[in-house]
Design a protein around this motif. Structure first.
Motif, short mmCIF file in Angstrom:
data_model
loop_
_atom_site.label_atom_id
_atom_site.label_comp_id
_atom_site.label_asym_id
_atom_site.label_seq_id
_atom_site.Cartn_x
_atom_site.Cartn_y
_atom_site.Cartn_z
N TYR B 298 35.34 8.80 47.62
CA TYR B 298 33.90 8.62 47.67
C TYR B 298 33.36 8.58 49.09
N ARG B 372 26.39 1.17 50.48
CA ARG B 372 26.93 0.08 51.32
C ARG B 372 28.00 -0.70 50.57
N ALA B 373 27.78 -0.91 49.29
CA ALA B 373 28.77 -1.65 48.49
C ALA B 373 30.06 -0.85 48.38
N VAL B 374 29.94 0.46 48.14
CA VAL B 374 31.14 1.30 48.03
C VAL B 374 31.85 1.37 49.38
N ARG B 375 31.05 1.37 50.44
CA ARG B 375 31.65 1.36 51.78
C ARG B 375 32.58 0.16 51.96
N GLU B 376 32.16 -0.99 51.44
CA GLU B 376 32.99 -2.19 51.58
C GLU B 376 34.31 -2.03 50.83
N ILE B 377 34.29 -1.30 49.73
CA ILE B 377 35.54 -1.04 48.99
C ILE B 377 36.45 -0.14 49.83
N ARG B 379 36.43 0.08 53.08
CA ARG B 379 36.91 -0.77 54.17
C ARG B 379 38.06 -1.66 53.71
N HIS B 465 42.21 -2.11 62.48
CA HIS B 465 41.10 -2.59 63.30
C HIS B 465 41.63 -3.24 64.59
#
Lengths: 133, 482
Positions: B298, B372-377, B379, B465
């Motif tokens: 995604y 943004r929520a999918v981005r956190e997944i 990450r 990171h």
């Protein structure tokens, strides 16, 4: 005002955080309204092209609707960082450098077209100069 | 001196040993630029006079025994990084005549070391693109095959280094803009951890994604450049505390490969080249482990929501009032719309409109907030891959690094990817890194042949990171194989 324009023609807004209907969002994007919101002049020719391209892009990105996000995830990496409001630099130190970049200036002010206008006032009719505020 | 063989490390030794002066070195590059830049178009502007003056100052530093790693090293700077008094146009008509009013922090750091600034390099307008074809001032050509793109958006910086028109360069990477062109032109491109390098003085595109990084010929040179520009900066609220850098972490020599992500959309010989590099690493004692990063699928969609959302917001500042182009009109509204309509090129306009849509009332939840929520997944997927997994129900993969090709395809011909989505698809392996905020490097790793020409292929290594050190170690091992 332009800000109240619905960028999608005649389709009900999707439920918040619900699955957007691909048909509704992809077919009826009002690019002209978006351009108005973005303060962007777009020619008719380009508009026709964008009316094909933008729905394609949106259709592609809509694949994220297939991801189920159960809980609100916090974003610890993205946070506001505030600093203490102290140690200001000397007043006027950067004024000239910044003013030089402005397309139009009057003295130490940036000159713009009049922002607020009154309709049919006599004073305006007498004085058509609108370059300063 | 043979510029094609020269690296920062070698030049440093030669300059300090007085084999040649910084002025001679700079003159050699200026001569090369005069000869080759008309064809390659890596530079938008060359600063001959000031470069020579800076070289003389560097020679004086060297004579006083005050030489630093980059003293007298001729470098190029991407056109979206500010140098006081210099034009910085971001490849855009809207800033064609804009002169920077201050130095970016990275520029201050390079100036303090006595580096020599050769000029500013071409780029996709406001760093939006993967080919440098979106520059308002004409495209840059790939030095390996001038009928092909150099990649982008830092195409000018990368072509300058690849064509020996600069010893190193600064680029910026929002979704692969350093790594992808570095892969296309056969040089090293480094995207540091988000916050590792100050962005004060970098024109903002996607603020949660942008990073400045180096383009160099070797991994060692990338490390030298990164050390020079990295560090906490009070002027950039997103910059990381220096303690966020991990040093001395022991290397288990385990590299994870998310093979499920390599099944489609990648040229067969590019994949073959990637596998060959993995095999060479295996021969050097690395374990290559299959890992799962399920949300990676995604990332391209998430990126093409978040990036235009942030770009359209950042570009709202270009209104014809404070700086740049201003098109005269009867009302202030028309000044805005005409200035932006004439000043921004087609791709920038397209992204502003997409960004405006995904942020508009009624759609912001389904697009921007969801992204943004999918981005956190995504990450979290990366974090899990690097963690040992203690206490996590899903279990960590405990890899030192993750490997992916830099690009699924070699450099394409000009105008070959006219459909926006075709161009966007080429970012598939680089954007997840920016979404996760982790560091990554692209190292040259052989070539594939197209129409009888060898075209470079980049091998991308992604680190945890704050752990750039591991990338330098593995990067050098990749280099060793070629």
């Amino acid at each position: 005002m332009a800000d109240k324009i619905d960028p999608v023609r005649s389709s009900p807004p999707p439920r918040p955080s619900g699955r957007a209907s691909a048909g509704a969002t992809s077919n009826g994007v009002d690019v002209r309204a978006l351009a108005q919101l973005a303060r962007l002049e777009v020619s008719d020719e380009e508009l026709a092209k964008l009316e094909r391209e933008i729905p394609d892009i949106l259709k592609f990105v809509e694949t994220i609707q297939n991801v189920s996000v159960e809980t609100e995830i916090s974003s610890p990496e993205l946070r506001n960082v505030m600093r203490a409001d102290e140690n200001p630099h000397e007043g006027g130190m950067y004024t000239e450098a910044l003013m030089k970049a402005a397309p139009s200036r009057v003295g130490n002010r940036i000159a713009v077209k009049q922002v607020l206008t009154r309709k049919n006032t006599k004073s305006e009719a007498r004085n058509p100069k609108k370059y300063e505020i | 001196m043979d510029l094609s063989k020269l690296t920062i490390s070698k030049a440093r030794k030669a300059l300090d040993a007085k084999e040649y002066s910084a002025l001679e070195l700079t003159n050699a590059y200026l001569t090369a630029i005069a000869e080759k830049n008309p064809e390659i178009h890596a530079y938008l502007e060359v600063w001959e006079d000031s470069a020579r003056e800076e070289a003389k100052v560097a020679d004086a530093m060297i004579a006083r025994g005050e030489s630093q790693p980059l003293t007298g090293i001729p470098i190029a700077v991407k056109d979206n990084i500010l140098i006081e008094g210099r034009t910085a146009s971001a490849g855009s008509k809207i800033l064609e005549n804009y002169k920077a009013t201050y130095d970016a922090t990275v520029v201050t750091k390079l100036k303090n070391q006595g580096a020599v600034f050769l000029g500013r390099t071409n780029m996709d307008e406001f760093a939006m693109g993967g080919s440098t074809e979106n520059s308002a001032f004409g495209p840059t050509r790939n030095p390996h095959d001038t009928s092909r793109v150099p990649g982008g958006s830092s195409g000018g910086s990368v072509a300058a280094v690849a064509a020996n028109l600069a010893l190193a360069a600064l680029g910026s990477d929002t979704g692969g803009s350093i790594r992808q062109p570095a892969g296309f032109c056969g040089v090293v491109g480094f995207k540091p951890t988000y916050g590792k390098v100050s962005r004060f003085g970098l024109m903002a595109m996607g603020s949660s994604l942008d990073q400045i990084g180096p383009v160099t010929k070797t991994v060692e040179d990338a490390r030298i450049m990164l050390e020079a520009i990295a560090g906490y900066d009070a002027k950039d609220s997103t910059s990381l505390a220096d303690s966020a850098t991990r040093s001395g972490t022991s290397l288990e020599k385990v590299i994870g490969v998310p093979r499920e992500y390599l099944r489609e959309g990648i040229d067969a010989d590019v994949l073959q080249s990637f596998e060959a590099t993995l095999a060479r690493l295996r021969a050097q004692g690395y374990e290559i482990r299959d890992i799962k990063l399920p949300s990676l699928t995604y990332s391209l969609a998430v990126y093409y929501i978040i990036m235009p959302a942030e770009s359209s917001t950042n570009l709202a500042r270009f209104d014809g009032v404070r700086y740049g182009l201003s098109v005269p009109a009867a009302t202030i509204q028309e000044v805005y719309t005409k200035t932006r309509g004439e000043g921004f090129g087609p791709e920038v306009r397209r992204r502003i409109l997409v960004g405006t849509f995904v942020l508009s009332s009624g759609y912001v939840d389904a697009y921007y907030r969801k992204a943004r929520a999918v981005r956190e997944i995504i990450r979290a997927d990366f974090a899990r891959a690097f963690s040992a997994g203690g206490g996590s129900s899903l279990g960590g993969e405990s890899v030192d690094a993750i490997a992916l090709p830099t690009s699924p395809v070699p450099p394409w011909k000009f105008a070959e990817k006219a459909v926006p989505l075709a161009m966007y698809a080429a970012d598939i392996f680089t954007v997840p890194v920016n979404l996760a905020g982790v560091p990554a490097i692209s190292v040259p790793s052989g070539a594939v042949v197209r129409e009888g020409k060898d075209l470079p292929v980049g091998f991308q290594i992604i680190g945890a990171h704050g752990n750039e050190e591991t990338l330098f170690t593995i990067g050098k091992d990749v280099e060793r194989g070629f």
